[in-house]
Design an enzyme around this catalytic site. Structure first.
Site, PDB file in Angstrom:
ATOM      1  N   ASP A 176       0.936  -1.152  -0.206  1.00  0.00           N
ATOM      2  CA  ASP A 176      -0.064  -0.001  -0.012  1.00  0.00           C
ATOM      3  C   ASP A 176       0.799   1.291   0.041  1.00  0.00           C
ATOM      4  OD1 ASP A 176      -1.378   2.138   0.963  1.00  0.00           O
ATOM      5  OD2 ASP A 176      -3.012   0.838   1.661  1.00  0.00           O
ATOM      6  N   HIS A 177       1.007   1.827  -1.048  1.00  0.00           N
ATOM      7  CA  HIS A 177       2.236   2.781  -1.197  1.00  0.00           C
ATOM      8  C   HIS A 177       1.979   4.048  -0.283  1.00  0.00           C
ATOM      9  CE1 HIS A 177      -0.529   5.397  -3.558  1.00  0.00           C
ATOM     10  NE2 HIS A 177       0.104   6.267  -3.369  1.00  0.00           N
ATOM     11  N   LYS A 195       4.921   6.488   2.453  1.00  0.00           N
ATOM     12  CA  LYS A 195       5.192   8.160   2.556  1.00  0.00           C
ATOM     13  C   LYS A 195       5.671   8.443   3.677  1.00  0.00           C
ATOM     14  CE  LYS A 195       0.862   8.806  -0.324  1.00  0.00           C
ATOM     15  NZ  LYS A 195       1.317   9.564  -1.538  1.00  0.00           N
ATOM     16  N   GLU A 218      -8.682  14.469  -3.937  1.00  0.00           N
ATOM     17  CA  GLU A 218      -7.982  14.387  -5.361  1.00  0.00           C
ATOM     18  C   GLU A 218      -8.758  15.471  -6.254  1.00  0.00           C
ATOM     19  OE1 GLU A 218      -5.760  10.954  -6.660  1.00  0.00           O
ATOM     20  OE2 GLU A 218      -7.577   9.898  -5.731  1.00  0.00           O
ATOM     21  N   ASP A 275     -10.689   1.401  -4.338  1.00  0.00           N
ATOM     22  CA  ASP A 275      -9.673   2.236  -4.989  1.00  0.00           C
ATOM     23  C   ASP A 275      -8.781   2.757  -3.563  1.00  0.00           C
ATOM     24  OD1 ASP A 275      -7.837   3.019  -6.984  1.00  0.00           O
ATOM     25  OD2 ASP A 275      -8.753   5.110  -6.795  1.00  0.00           O
ATOM     26  N   HIS A 284      -5.875   2.425   1.567  1.00  0.00           N
ATOM     27  CA  HIS A 284      -5.231   3.818   1.907  1.00  0.00           C
ATOM     28  C   HIS A 284      -6.019   4.440   3.143  1.00  0.00           C
ATOM     29  CE1 HIS A 284      -3.262   3.057  -1.727  1.00  0.00           C
ATOM     30  NE2 HIS A 284      -4.077   4.081  -2.348  1.00  0.00           N
ATOM     31  N   LYS A 326     -12.516  11.813  -6.298  1.00  0.00           N
ATOM     32  CA  LYS A 326     -11.978  12.353  -7.433  1.00  0.00           C
ATOM     33  C   LYS A 326     -12.537  13.412  -7.807  1.00  0.00           C
ATOM     34  CE  LYS A 326      -9.370   8.716  -8.741  1.00  0.00           C
ATOM     35  NZ  LYS A 326      -8.006   8.763  -8.580  1.00  0.00           N
ATOM     36  N   LYS A 365      -6.158  18.682  -4.066  1.00  0.00           N
ATOM     37  CA  LYS A 365      -5.650  17.698  -3.470  1.00  0.00           C
ATOM     38  C   LYS A 365      -4.942  17.966  -2.245  1.00  0.00           C
ATOM     39  CE  LYS A 365      -2.429  14.018  -4.225  1.00  0.00           C
ATOM     40  NZ  LYS A 365      -2.816  12.636  -4.536  1.00  0.00           N
TER      41      LYS A 365
HETATM   42  C1  BG6 Z   1      -3.864   4.856  -5.909  1.00  0.00           C
HETATM   43  C2  BG6 Z   1      -5.312   5.065  -6.392  1.00  0.00           C
HETATM   44  O1  BG6 Z   1      -3.736   3.854  -5.188  1.00  0.00           O
HETATM   45  O2  BG6 Z   1      -3.675   5.957  -5.076  1.00  0.00           O
HETATM   46  C3  BG6 Z   1      -5.552   6.155  -7.352  1.00  0.00           C
HETATM   47  O3  BG6 Z   1      -5.475   3.895  -7.228  1.00  0.00           O
HETATM   48  C4  BG6 Z   1      -5.063   7.405  -6.593  1.00  0.00           C
HETATM   49  O4  BG6 Z   1      -6.753   6.307  -7.907  1.00  0.00           O
HETATM   50  C5  BG6 Z   1      -4.061   7.340  -5.783  1.00  0.00           C
HETATM   51  O5  BG6 Z   1      -5.157   8.499  -7.221  1.00  0.00           O
HETATM   52  C6  BG6 Z   1      -3.513   8.398  -4.768  1.00  0.00           C
HETATM   53  O6  BG6 Z   1      -2.294   8.426  -4.421  1.00  0.00           O
HETATM   54  P1  BG6 Z   1      -1.468   9.607  -3.709  1.00  0.00           P
HETATM   55  O7  BG6 Z   1      -0.136   9.246  -3.510  1.00  0.00           O
HETATM   56  O8  BG6 Z   1      -1.566  10.513  -5.189  1.00  0.00           O
HETATM   57  O9  BG6 Z   1      -2.257  10.235  -2.781  1.00  0.00           O
END
Ligand code: BG6
Length: 518
Positions: free
Chosen positions: A210-211, A215, A249, A268, A273, A363, A368
């Protein structure tokens, strides 16, 4: 941090065996294979992050990178393609000499994820690059469409790439698999995927990404909470009135509409997240920063989240869809896929009983911004008033995760020369001014480095994934049509009403507008 230590706390039959060999700086051959090596993620994130790590001297010595994808490319073609990507999305422009060195260790194997023969080709290329040496370490990064996760892992198993029969892990080197999100589309599919992954890899070898966890500011949440004594005593139902997590976003679904229409905002953003952020805000202090302690404490939070079934979901959730979504290319014109969600959740434990946690993401919103606001209770008795026409706001603390990374603490102050009238002002900390010479690294840098070093703390365990699906499943089943909202706003008004039911309103301390986000 080590993936291997335990905190002795867990009474769970933890899904995390502890048998992986440690991987301190090593001269053993190490190879990273990127499945989907020419894809968007590899081009925009993985290669730029790897190059950055290389420039910082944080990669295993002589790490080799193999891109695996269907195109018929030579090593040189692939190096050029990745060079272009790192120029566009990374830091190559200033570092052409370093790139020339780095690119020598990049290779390409053309192949189809469904073709066992192509895994055999990959294996012989790997063995060639490893010069037949053992132990040799391999990290397989599945940067491919989710439908390929299961088959690719199965092929890694049957081809012997994931482990040679008859050879122990220490003799042959470590094998790990990084698996991108989304991990499943609901509880059943996530369980099935966990099972098929578990037939090939042991849980300690699996790194589900989970990216958000990569962060810096998300990790700072832990540092902020557990390295400062002044906040933790207040971090509970006695002082906290409500907690708000916003990840808004500005972008629309754009060219990802085909994927997005099948997923929607709950899969998503919320299942992964937002719930990750919630667990980090709400978790008990772990006694060590190792993978088991951290992940055991996070899952305790998920287990405590009240699950009200479909009725609870309907009462505590507002879904939205931005106007114009149905005209996006790739979206079904009758689609009821939500692009916005606002949720009210309760964590039923001693610390948080009765405190609403509001989550909001979408979205095509006004701005953002990703932030967590802890709103504290009002003073029990107030002797002062706000200036005429103003409203007194209680203390709040905002953790600004992006884009303007930092912390804001809001408190009341006397307005000078105005009797005893008060106003609310912020005390702020910003990473960019406090650490002028240090850039905030991309999330993937940290995650790739951790996966190569065998530190699973910032990756998701199978039980966490499944529990997160249990929480969102009633929302996925919801038959409610989403409320339409204007692009460029903070979502449908119904999201404001959700908070108003509890006498609350959305707060925003981090974004450009600096107030309200409503
Ligand atoms: C991704 C989603 O996991 O995270 C995207 O699939 C989203 O839809 C993105 O835009 C948001 O990541 P960040 O790092 O820009 O907040």
């Amino acid at each position: 941090m080590s993936a291997d230590s335990t905190d002795g706390l867990s009474t769970e039959p933890t899904t995390e065996p502890t048998t992986e060999p440690t991987t301190e700086p090593t001269t053993e051959p190490t190879t990273l294979v990127i499945f989907g090596g020419t894809g968007d993620l590899a081009r925009r994130k993985l290669l730029p992050a790897l190059f950055q790590l290389g420039c910082k001297d944080r990669l295993p010595e002589n790490l080799k990178i193999i891109g695996f994808a269907r195109q018929n490319l030579t090593d040189d073609n692939y190096r050029d393609l990745m060079g272009d990507s790192v120029r566009e999305f990374g830091s190559l422009a200033h570092r052409t000499d370093e790139w020339a060195m780095f690119a020598k260790n990049i290779f390409f194997v053309p192949g189809d994820l469904d073709s066992p023969g192509d895994y055999a080709k990959l294996k012989s290329r790997l063995e060639f690059l490893e010069e037949g040496r053992q132990p040799a370490n391999r990290l397989f990064y599945l940067s491919v469409a989710p439908r390929f996760f299961g088959p690719a892992v199965a092929n890694l198993g049957s081809s012997g790439l994931a482990g040679e029969p008859g050879l122990g892990r220490v003799e042959q080197g470590w094998r790990r698999a990084v698996i991108e999100k989304p991990f499943g589309r609901d509880l059943d599919s996530a369980q099935a995927l966990n099972e098929s992954v578990g037939r090939v890899f042991d849980e300690s070898q699996v790194y589900r990404i989970d990216h958000y966890l990569g962060k810096e500011t998300v990790q700072n949440l832990l540092v902020f909470r557990f390295s400062n004594t002044i906040f933790e005593p207040l971090w509970n139902r006695n002082y906290v009135d409500n907690i708000q997590i916003t990840a808004s976003e500005e972008v629309s679904v754009g060219d990802r509409a085909g994927y997005y229409d099948q997923s929607g905002v709950i899969r998503d953003m919320v299942q992964n997240h937002l719930l990750q952020l919630l667990t980090m805000v709400a978790m008990e202090p772990p006694n060590a920063m190792d993978a088991n302690s951290l992940r055991n404490h996070k899952i305790e939070v998920l287990r405590a989240i009240r699950r009200g079934g479909p009725e609870g979901a309907a009462r505590n959730t507002v879904l939205g869809q931005y106007k114009g979504y149905l005209d996006e290319t790739g979206v079904d014109p009758g689609s009821s896929t939500p692009t916005f969600a606002a949720l009210r959740l309760y964590v039923d434990n001693w610390r948080w009983q009765g405190v609403p946690f509001y989550l909001r993401t979408g979205k095509s919103m006004a701005e953002k911004v990703t932030e967590i606001v802890i709103q504290f209770k009002r003073p029990p008795h107030m002797m002062f008033s706000a200036a005429p026409g103003d409203e007194l706001s209680p203390n709040s603390l905002a953790l600004c995760l992006q884009p303007d990374e930092g912390v804001h603490l809001r408190f009341g102050v006397k307005i000078p020369d105005q009797g005893m009238f008060m106003d609310s002002k912020d005390m702020s900390f910003h990473y960019d001014s406090a650490f002028k010479d240090q850039d905030i690294p991309e999330a993937y840098e940290r995650l790739l480095q951790d996966a190569l070093e065998g530190d699973a703390s910032l990756f998701i365990r199978s039980d966490h994934i499944e529990q997160a699906w249990r929480i969102v499943e009633p929302l996925l089943d919801s038959k409610n049509r989403p409320h339409p909202y204007e692009p460029g706003t903070w979502g449908p008004e119904a999201a404001d009403r959700l908070l108003a039911e509890n006498g609350h309103k959305w707060l925003g301390l981090c974004g450009a507008e600096d107030e309200g986000h409503a």
